[in-house]
Design an enzyme around this catalytic site. Structure first.
Site, PDB file in Angstrom:
ATOM      1  N   GLU A  95     -10.066 -11.630   5.095  1.00 49.83           N
ATOM      2  CA  GLU A  95      -9.058 -11.825   6.128  1.00 49.83           C
ATOM      3  C   GLU A  95      -7.989 -12.797   5.636  1.00 49.83           C
ATOM      4  O   GLU A  95      -8.316 -13.918   5.210  1.00 49.83           O
ATOM      5  CB  GLU A  95      -9.729 -12.370   7.402  1.00 49.83           C
ATOM      6  CG  GLU A  95      -8.904 -12.130   8.643  1.00 49.83           C
ATOM      7  CD  GLU A  95      -9.591 -12.692   9.894  1.00 49.83           C
ATOM      8  OE1 GLU A  95      -8.903 -12.871  10.891  1.00 49.83           O
ATOM      9  OE2 GLU A  95     -10.801 -12.971   9.837  1.00 49.83           O
ATOM     10  N   HIS A 143      -2.872 -22.998   1.465  1.00 56.43           N
ATOM     11  CA  HIS A 143      -1.938 -22.407   2.430  1.00 56.43           C
ATOM     12  C   HIS A 143      -1.181 -23.535   3.108  1.00 56.43           C
ATOM     13  O   HIS A 143      -1.790 -24.524   3.532  1.00 56.43           O
ATOM     14  CB  HIS A 143      -2.702 -21.572   3.462  1.00 56.43           C
ATOM     15  CG  HIS A 143      -1.799 -20.900   4.448  1.00 56.43           C
ATOM     16  ND1 HIS A 143      -1.059 -19.777   4.130  1.00 56.43           N
ATOM     17  CD2 HIS A 143      -1.479 -21.206   5.720  1.00 56.43           C
ATOM     18  CE1 HIS A 143      -0.330 -19.430   5.173  1.00 56.43           C
ATOM     19  NE2 HIS A 143      -0.565 -20.279   6.152  1.00 56.43           N
ATOM     20  N   LEU A 183      -4.469  -9.387  -1.096  1.00 55.46           N
ATOM     21  CA  LEU A 183      -5.472  -8.905  -2.046  1.00 55.46           C
ATOM     22  C   LEU A 183      -6.386  -7.873  -1.396  1.00 55.46           C
ATOM     23  O   LEU A 183      -6.685  -7.958  -0.199  1.00 55.46           O
ATOM     24  CB  LEU A 183      -6.290 -10.096  -2.549  1.00 55.46           C
ATOM     25  CG  LEU A 183      -5.443 -11.176  -3.228  1.00 55.46           C
ATOM     26  CD1 LEU A 183      -6.232 -12.472  -3.368  1.00 55.46           C
ATOM     27  CD2 LEU A 183      -4.945 -10.688  -4.578  1.00 55.46           C
TER      28      LEU A 183
END
Ligand code: GAR
Length: 203
Positions: A143, A109, A93
């Site tokens: 990040e 994740h 993104l």
């Protein structure tokens, strides 16, 4: 009633787990929409069958990442989201997009972050020879696969594990911790300070 918009790219089993938990536990929230960047995402079928509005914003239709993210943002914001949930949404993104949803976008994740960011996490875990692997729910920041962590679940890595057996064991835990973390958000239990999440368990 809070509005949750869920983004998927494929199977959508985490999305399913969230939809089922929201219904079964009567969250003060509705799944306002399920949006996919791929028209063939099978999770769209489950969403439609459950009466959830669906939309497709196909990244292949846009010349740049910025144009795609801008179009996606317009569609998401049409559903007035309090929370955006990335559930197997396989896109990097833009900073602008991430900043727009700062503090109101979660991701899951499939690793115990900060270990194994990126792709092929189960293969990474097997190659590293770790004794435990798992999944992490975190707020999304610029990040990749970083950001304040809300919940983690660990599973053992067994001697004869393959990517398939290990990913299945992790996925079972994803389906537990993701709905739980989203429920905490919806109930207003989560605060972020100095990059760390605090969960209020007194509510
Ligand atoms: C899940 O294992 C999720 O953690 C992972 O993709 C899978 C999607 O499965 N997400 C990522 O790797 C994001 N970097 P699902 O579509 O059945 O929920």
């Amino acid at each position: 009633m809070k509005n949750i918009v869920i983004l998927i790219s494929g199977r959508g089993s985490n999305m399913e787990a969230v939809v089922r938990a929201a219904q079964a536990e009567r969250w003060p929230a509705r799944i306002a929409a399920v949006i996919s960047n791929r028209a063939d995402a099978s999770g769209l079928v489950f969403a439609a069958e459950h009466g959830i509005p669906t939309a497709i914003v196909a990244n292949k239709d846009y010349a740049s990442r910025a144009e795609f993210d801008a179009a996606l943002q317009t569609v998401i914001d049409g559903f007035a989201p309090d929370l955006v949930v990335l559930a197997g949404f396989m896109r990097i993104l833009t900073e602008q997009f991430v900043a727009h949803y700062a503090g109101r976008m979660l991701n899951i994740h499939p690793s115990l972050l900060p270990l194994f960011p990126g792709l092929a996490t189960h293969a990474q875990a097997l190659a590293a020879g770790v004794a435990e692997h798992g999944a992490t729910v975190h707020f999304v920041t610029a990040e990749l696969d970083h950001g304040p962590m809300v919940a983690q679940a660990a599973v053992p890595v067994l001697p004869d594990d393959t990517v398939e057996t290990l990913s299945a064991r992790v996925l079972q835990q994803e389906h537990v911790i993701y709905p739980r973390a989203i429920r905490w958000f919806v109930e207003g239990r989560l605060t972020i300070a100095q990059g760390a999440v605090h969960v209020d368990h007194t509510k």
